[in-house]
Design an enzyme around this catalytic site. Structure first.
Site, PDB file in Angstrom:
ATOM      1  CG  ASN A 163      -0.265  -0.034   2.542  1.00  0.00           C
ATOM      2  OD1 ASN A 163       0.774   0.610   2.743  1.00  0.00           O
ATOM      3  ND2 ASN A 163      -0.815  -0.778   3.494  1.00  0.00           N
ATOM      4  CB  CYS A 164       0.087   4.865   0.103  1.00  0.00           C
ATOM      5  SG  CYS A 164      -0.817   5.052   1.664  1.00  0.00           S
TER       6      CYS A 164
END
Length: 232
Positions: free
Chosen positions: A162-163
């Site tokens: 994810n980010c």
């Protein structure tokens, strides 16, 4: 003390699932997307190339790497990179529909946006995670170059890519996600308490969305074919 934490944990699990994929709130009475702030809304003079930017939300934090000249590299779920190579379409601001479909298809894009589009009206913290990594902070130019090399389509996983994984790899050399750790702790708490069928169903849904599999030990057998069908 809390006698039965399962209902609260189940609610938190659902909220985390939705908010961790960066879904943007819609204004009351509006059927469209909330417009991003106008250019110049943020003072970027205090940002340096390679800085790690955080935008705190209600229950999640979005992360990016500042590249200079009002540009931020960040990872977002997005369905478009998997169905088109048109860079002009992909570069348009990601809508909620694209986000949700990206999460379902587990596809994403490391993209470069303006600070305004990245933060979407939220407050920005700079290098706030450095205190957690101490001597592991890489050089600013190295962090920026790592981010630039990763720009483009990529797989998406709430648990594995994810980010937060993106920025910690760029700035600290190791892809980790503290938000994911908290999410997993919530899942473990639900699994430990087998008294709630609803909680077990939610765990199954979360597992399908994040991992593409359903844990038969916690999910009633009757629901497994249905959830697998929903997962595609």
């Amino acid at each position: 003390t809390m006698k039965n934490p399962v209902p609260q944990a189940a609610s938190l699990l659902l909220e985390k699932l939705m908010l961790l994929v960066h879904i943007r709130p819609l204004p009351a009475g509006s059927g469209g997307e909330t417009p991003p702030p106008a250019p110049g809304y943020y003072d970027t003079s205090c940002f340096k190339r390679g800085d790690l930017l955080e935008v705190p939300r209600t229950l999640f934090i979005h992360f990016g790497i500042y590249l200079g000249e009002n540009r931020v590299a960040h990872l977002m779920p997005d369905i478009l990179p998997s169905i088109t190579g048109d860079r002009r379409q992909i570069q348009q601001v990601v809508t909620n529909k694209r986000l949700i479909l990206g999460v379902i298809a587990r596809t994403a894009s490391v993209r470069v946006d303006t600070v305004e589009d990245f933060a979407y009206g939220g407050s920005i913290l700079v290098n706030h995670m450095d205190r957690l990594f101490e001597d592991q902070v890489l050089g600013s130019e190295e962090a920026a170059r790592r981010a630039e090399k990763l720009v483009g389509a990529t797989a998406y996983s709430l648990l594995w890519n994810n980010c937060e994984h993106f920025v910690t790899y760029c700035r600290y050399g190791a892809p980790v996600s503290f938000q994911t750790d908290k999410f997993c702790e919530t899942v473990k708490m639900i699994i430990r308490d087998q008294r709630s069928v609803l909680a077990s169903v939610l765990v199954g849904l979360a597992s399908i969305v994040c991992l593409g599999v359903a844990p038969s030990t916690t999910l009633p057998t009757i629901f497994i074919p249905f959830f697998l069908w929903m997962a595609g």
